[in-house]
Design an enzyme around this catalytic site. Structure first.
Site, short mmCIF file in Angstrom:
data_model
loop_
_atom_site.label_atom_id
_atom_site.label_comp_id
_atom_site.label_asym_id
_atom_site.label_seq_id
_atom_site.Cartn_x
_atom_site.Cartn_y
_atom_site.Cartn_z
N ARG A 1 139.27 5.02 -20.16
CA ARG A 1 139.59 4.20 -21.34
C ARG A 1 138.92 4.75 -22.61
O ARG A 1 138.42 4.00 -23.45
CB ARG A 1 139.15 2.74 -21.16
CG ARG A 1 139.87 1.99 -20.06
CD ARG A 1 141.34 1.79 -20.39
NE ARG A 1 141.97 0.82 -19.54
CZ ARG A 1 142.43 1.09 -18.31
NH1 ARG A 1 142.36 2.30 -17.83
NH2 ARG A 1 143.00 0.12 -17.61
N SER B 1 143.18 -6.10 -20.17
CA SER B 1 141.74 -6.17 -19.86
C SER B 1 140.96 -6.24 -21.16
O SER B 1 141.09 -5.36 -22.00
CB SER B 1 141.28 -4.92 -19.12
OG SER B 1 142.00 -4.76 -17.93
N GLU C 1 136.86 -3.48 -24.04
CA GLU C 1 137.78 -2.34 -24.07
C GLU C 1 138.63 -2.45 -25.34
O GLU C 1 139.07 -1.47 -25.91
CB GLU C 1 138.70 -2.43 -22.84
CG GLU C 1 139.67 -1.30 -22.73
CD GLU C 1 140.87 -1.64 -21.87
OE1 GLU C 1 141.99 -1.66 -22.41
OE2 GLU C 1 140.69 -1.86 -20.67
N1 EPU Z 1 138.55 -9.08 -9.18
C1 EPU Z 1 137.99 -10.31 -8.98
N2 EPU Z 1 138.31 -11.32 -9.81
C2 EPU Z 1 139.17 -11.16 -10.84
C3 EPU Z 1 139.74 -9.89 -11.06
C4 EPU Z 1 139.41 -8.86 -10.21
O1 EPU Z 1 137.19 -10.51 -8.06
O2 EPU Z 1 139.44 -12.13 -11.55
C5 EPU Z 1 138.26 -7.99 -8.22
C6 EPU Z 1 139.46 -7.75 -7.31
O3 EPU Z 1 139.42 -8.55 -6.20
C7 EPU Z 1 139.31 -6.31 -6.95
C8 EPU Z 1 138.68 -5.70 -8.19
O4 EPU Z 1 138.10 -6.77 -8.92
O5 EPU Z 1 138.41 -6.15 -5.89
C9 EPU Z 1 139.64 -4.90 -9.02
O6 EPU Z 1 140.67 -5.73 -9.53
P1 EPU Z 1 142.10 -5.15 -10.02
O7 EPU Z 1 142.68 -4.28 -9.00
O8 EPU Z 1 142.89 -6.30 -10.54
O9 EPU Z 1 141.74 -4.14 -11.18
P2 EPU Z 1 140.68 -4.21 -12.38
O10 EPU Z 1 139.61 -3.22 -12.11
O11 EPU Z 1 140.28 -5.61 -12.64
C10 EPU Z 1 141.83 -2.28 -13.75
C11 EPU Z 1 142.32 -2.03 -15.14
C12 EPU Z 1 143.67 -2.71 -15.38
C13 EPU Z 1 144.66 -2.13 -14.39
C14 EPU Z 1 144.12 -2.38 -12.96
C15 EPU Z 1 144.98 -1.74 -11.92
C16 EPU Z 1 140.31 -1.75 -16.48
C17 EPU Z 1 139.43 -2.32 -17.54
N3 EPU Z 1 141.34 -2.50 -16.11
O12 EPU Z 1 141.57 -3.67 -13.62
O13 EPU Z 1 144.10 -2.36 -16.68
O14 EPU Z 1 145.94 -2.73 -14.53
O15 EPU Z 1 142.79 -1.81 -12.82
O16 EPU Z 1 144.84 -0.35 -11.97
O17 EPU Z 1 140.05 -0.64 -16.00
C18 EPU Z 1 144.24 -3.00 -18.97
O18 EPU Z 1 143.54 -2.03 -19.23
O19 EPU Z 1 144.65 -3.77 -19.89
C19 EPU Z 1 144.55 -3.31 -17.59
C20 EPU Z 1 145.19 -4.43 -17.26
#
Ligand code: EPU
Length: 338
Positions: free
Chosen positions: A162, A237, A333
């Site tokens: 990012r 995010s 972000e």
């Molecule tokens: N999780 C929680 N609670 C929540 C959200 C997530 O416990 O409310 C845990 C999930 O269970 C999982 C982990 O966090 O173990 C990761 O969650 P997720 O796969 O939803 O991905 P993320 O790391 O929260 C990132 C990106 C997203 C992207 C997803 C999928 C960043 C800041 N965000 O989210 O990007 O869609 O991975 O690749 O890196 C964006 O940048 O606007 C965005 C949506």
């Protein structure tokens, strides 16, 4: 060229924050953009494109330039790949859909990301195991001071998680006018390793997925977790997932063995900020019209009439709680305009 006055920006930012632009102009051509940059009567300029990665916290006392440069053209093609040049004002998701219709692979995991093409290199957009840098060739950007167009290849962009040169040394110095991408015409390299994509494909009984299948899976996952900015204001995010050193991680995981994490290169660990925020009790919480999304705690939402300052206050409250409980600093972000 029409310069308007006191225009609400509510429909120009996906958070739906109602602030005003002192002056406002639509930018539809490169020559026009150069002319606007030269206008001495408006010394302060502010660029808005898809408005999908910003939190506006006050009126903008400047000339707001809404980048509406359009067009997709073919730069180079061989048997296996194609290089296309996409103007900055094209909508990202529409580009992804167009590429799939042509049978071009590479963008399918990045389906349904809000915003326009010109802003994608700034934060090196990424989702489900793919980042913009994986398909990026170069971009053209206009120097705001001189009006000259410059080229930035992949190396010059200094992409990170990012992150890019446009968030650092080159911040506020350029307007990205177009982006060149290299896509595959055949033997597409599919990225289906991300757990939720695998599940989604399995649910549908798909064993040999096409690029369209992967895109459809990503769209289903995103629609089930992330709010549609047309219905509930948001910027995806709000925070980046924090990256911590091995030393900090060892202490952290000993205390919280249940925490999810990703191991990175060079002895670093990424902790999902969504998990940290959920553990602090914020998921689904609402404070007036500012809230934390009920299905993904990483996303802050505007239920209607929240001000940018209210969203920012909520973000700070979350940062403080996460720091207090886990001693981890989470950083926005989203670009906060103060
Ligand atoms: N999780 C929680 N609670 C929540 C959200 C997530 O416990 O409310 C845990 C999930 O269970 C999982 C982990 O966090 O173990 C990761 O969650 P997720 O796969 O939803 O991905 P993320 O790391 O929260 C990132 C990106 C997203 C992207 C997803 C999928 C960043 C800041 N965000 O989210 O990007 O869609 O991975 O690749 O890196 C964006 O940048 O606007 C965005 C949506």
């Amino acid at each position: 060229m029409k310069i308007q006055e006191n225009i609400s920006l509510k429909n120009y930012n996906t958070f739906g924050i109602d602030v005003k632009a002192r002056f406002f102009v639509e930018i539809t051509g490169l020559v026009q953009l150069q002319k606007v940059l030269e206008l001495k009567a408006y010394p302060k300029k502010f660029i808005i494109s898809g408005g999908s990665n910003m939190l506006l916290t006050k009126d903008i006392d400047a000339l707001v330039m809404h980048i509406q440069l359009k067009g997709i053209s073919l730069v180079h093609e061989d048997e296996d790949t194609v290089e296309i040049k996409v103007m900055a004002g094209e909508n990202w998701h529409e580009l992804v859909m167009w590429s799939l219709e042509q049978g071009y692979g590479g963008l399918e995991n990045l389906s349904l990301i809000p915003g326009n093409v010109g802003t994608t290199p700034i934060q090196n957009i990424g989702a489900y195991g793919v980042e913009l840098k994986d398909v990026f060739v170069s971009c053209a950007a206009m120097d705001i001071k001189t009006g000259e167009l410059e080229g930035f290849d992949k190396e010059a962009c200094k992409f990170g998680y990012r992150d890019s040169i446009f968030k650092n040394e080159a911040k506020d110095k350029y307007i990205i006018t177009s982006v060149n991408l290299k896509l595959t015409k055949k033997e597409h390299v599919l990225h289906t390793g991300y757990g939720s994509i695998e599940n989604e494909l399995r649910k549908k009984g798909i064993v040999h997925p096409t690029i369209k299948d992967v895109s459809d899976a990503v769209i289903s996952i995103r629609q089930s977790k992330l709010p549609d900015p047309k219905k509930i204001g948001n910027s995806g995010s709000f925070f980046k997932n924090p990256i911590i050193s091995k030393k900090t991680f060892d202490k952290f995981i000993k205390k919280h063995p249940e925490a999810p994490f990703y191991e990175m290169e060079e002895n670093e660990y990424k902790i999902p900020a969504g998990w940290l925020i959920e553990q602090c009790g914020f998921k689904g919480k609402r404070f007036g019209d500012a809230g934390v999304h009920e299905k993904q705690a990483l996303v802050l939402v505007n239920y209607g009439n929240a001000t940018g300052k209210e969203i920012l206050a909520l973000a700070q409250k979350i940062q403080d709680e996460v720091k207090k409980k886990y001693n981890i600093k989470i950083q926005p972000e989203v670009n906060i305009i103060k």
